[in-house]
Design an enzyme around this catalytic site. Structure first.
Site, PDB file in Angstrom:
ATOM      1  N   ARG A 180       0.824  -1.210   0.000  1.00 14.13           N
ATOM      2  CA  ARG A 180       0.000   0.000   0.000  1.00 14.13           C
ATOM      3  C   ARG A 180       0.858   1.262   0.000  1.00 14.13           C
ATOM      4  NH1 ARG A 180      -1.955   1.719   4.667  1.00 14.13           N
ATOM      5  NH2 ARG A 180      -2.406  -0.354   5.487  1.00 14.13           N
ATOM      6  N   ASP A 217      -6.681  19.991 -14.412  1.00 18.91           N
ATOM      7  CA  ASP A 217      -7.036  18.654 -14.894  1.00 18.91           C
ATOM      8  C   ASP A 217      -6.690  18.616 -16.376  1.00 18.91           C
ATOM      9  OD1 ASP A 217      -8.409  16.417 -15.954  1.00 18.91           O
ATOM     10  OD2 ASP A 217      -9.859  16.454 -14.307  1.00 18.91           O
TER      11      ASP A 217
HETATM   12  C1  LIG Z   1     -12.940  10.638 -15.958  1.00 18.70           C
HETATM   13  C2  LIG Z   1     -12.480  11.960 -15.487  1.00 18.70           C
HETATM   14  C3  LIG Z   1     -12.144  12.177 -14.140  1.00 18.70           C
HETATM   15  C4  LIG Z   1     -12.304  11.108 -13.087  1.00 18.70           C
HETATM   16  O1  LIG Z   1     -11.447  10.037 -13.301  1.00 18.70           O
HETATM   17  P1  LIG Z   1     -11.772   8.499 -12.902  1.00 18.70           P
HETATM   18  O2  LIG Z   1     -10.576   7.786 -13.385  1.00 18.70           O
HETATM   19  O3  LIG Z   1     -13.051   8.136 -13.585  1.00 18.70           O
HETATM   20  O4  LIG Z   1     -11.932   8.474 -11.425  1.00 18.70           O
HETATM   21  C5  LIG Z   1     -11.656  13.421 -13.792  1.00 18.70           C
HETATM   22  N1  LIG Z   1     -11.520  14.408 -14.697  1.00 18.70           N
HETATM   23  C6  LIG Z   1     -11.855  14.235 -15.999  1.00 18.70           C
HETATM   24  C7  LIG Z   1     -11.689  15.362 -16.950  1.00 18.70           C
HETATM   25  C8  LIG Z   1     -12.342  13.017 -16.432  1.00 18.70           C
HETATM   26  O5  LIG Z   1     -12.676  12.849 -17.721  1.00 18.70           O
END
Ligand SMILES: *Cc1c(COP(=O)(O)O)cnc(C)c1O
Length: 388
Positions: free
Chosen positions: A76, A195
């Protein structure tokens, strides 16, 4: 940043090879010396040691978020296969370090929990964001509070309790773009989390624009084949330590097989993203001329996502496709289509959706690697069928 700018980037650490070359080799530089070609998968949950005192010291060090690359004591804490993916992704994003998680949402949760632990639980969010990101911030589930702000209003929204500014560009699902460099300036001392799931480091490297944390849902383009879930944050080493501490205590570790698949995905990332982007740009052009399409959203940075508003019934359209797959998620080798107001952004209330510019007529495409003519034939037929 354009594709060419990213391609031209030369790594100072690796004999000046270009970015695309590093996408193939990053995280694997030691393999030949080990007499290996494919990276080994280490599935150990525990690591033997007869040196109890030494092991205790190592565990203390891991618990403080350090990762010296030695045996991880326990599965972990860290994993050698996952580390290879982390090393490679950090290099490709131009960051000092990266920390991998079981999913994108686990990665975001770790960022928020680290922020709460540091005594700065206030977040400034720039909409639109991925539906679950929006909901996690709105709900305050992890002890954060949020102020929503437009770019240009972020500096005013920051308080002495603000620990993070969160942005997505291009954003999901409108593909709206934010000037990350200008936004990073507005943030001042507060770290900006970008992001970068949609653009990927092939098209945009937010660290070079001033972002402190770059988050990926690795489930999407990094994996690229719709068969692995993961998340990762690229950041500086101090932030990485805080994130590793959270990961250790909350158990959000990426599985080693997922680490292997994600590392493998990085090698083809530039080729996949460029090929799918070219197809997406062509589909965006054709959609713009279609009588049942009222508006097309395609980002300047490029990418394999296209969204459009339609005068046809969007739900009927999504049901009518045959080659494309009606499904949430994105970033796979095959093309997907979905209706955000019904699915990915359903969790937001209607007012928030409207604020975020997500029209009920909006349809989102994740363009894969099929031939553009086959995709267009399927889409055009589905548009006609859904409009009649
Ligand atoms: C899918 C997505 C997430 C979340 O990711 P997971 O792997 O599904 O937990 C976050 N930001 C964006 C832009 C996404 O497309």
């Amino acid at each position: 940043m354009t594709t060419d700018a990213a391609t031209e980037h030369r790594s100072e650490h690796t004999g000046g090879h270009r970015w695309t070359t590093r996408a193939v080799h990053a995280g694997k530089d030691d393999l030949a010396a080990l007499g290996l070609h494919a990276p080994p998968i280490d599935l150990s949950t525990t690591y033997p040691s007869h040196d109890v005192a030494g092991e205790a010291g190592r565990l203390d060090s891991f618990a403080e978020g350090h990762d010296d690359g030695g045996p991880p004591v326990y599965g972990r804490v860290a994993n050698p296969t996952v580390r290879r993916f982390e090393t490679a992704l950090a290099e490709l994003e131009g960051a000092e370090a990266a920390v991998a998680f079981a999913s994108g949402m686990a990665a975001l949760s770790a960022c928020l929990l680290a922020q709460v632990a540091a005594g700065t639980p206030h977040v400034v969010g720039v909409r639109p964001l991925y539906g679950s990101t929006d909901h996690l911030l709105s709900s305050g589930l992890l002890g954060t509070s949020v102020t929503w702000a437009e770019p240009g209003e972020v500096a005013d929204a920051i308080t002495d309790r603000t620990g993070l500014v969160v942005v997505e560009s291009p954003a999901n699902p409108t593909l709206g773009e934010v000037d990350l460099r200008a936004l990073a300036q507005e943030c001042g001392e507060v770290p900006l989390l970008a992001d970068n799931t949609f653009a990927t480091p092939v098209l945009q490297r937010p660290v070079t624009l001033g972002a402190s944390l770059v988050l990926h849902s690795a489930t999407k383009y990094l994996g690229g084949h719709g068969d692995v879930m993961g998340g990762v944050v690229a950041c500086d080493e101090a932030t990485a330590r805080a994130l590793r501490q959270v990961r250790f205590l909350t158990g959000a570790m990426l599985h080693p097989i997922a680490g292997y698949e994600l590392l493998r995905g990085l090698a083809t990332l530039p080729v996949r993203v460029r090929a799918a982007s070219a197809t997406a740009a062509e589909l965006a052009r054709r959609l713009a001329d279609h009588p049942r399409v009222t508006r097309v959203h395609y980002p300047r940075v490029g990418g394999a996502m296209v969204s459009f508003e339609t005068s046809a019934d969007p739900v009927a359209l999504v049901s009518a496709v045959r080659l494309l797959t009606p499904a949430v998620s994105l970033g796979s080798v095959d093309s997907l289509v979905q209706h955000p107001a019904s699915l990915t952004h359903r969790i937001m209330d209607e007012v928030s959706r409207k604020d975020a510019g997500i029209s009920p007529d909006l349809v989102r495409l994740s363009v894969g690697l099929e031939d553009v003519e086959d995709l267009w034939a399927d889409l055009a037929r589905a548009l006609d069928q859904a409009g009649s």
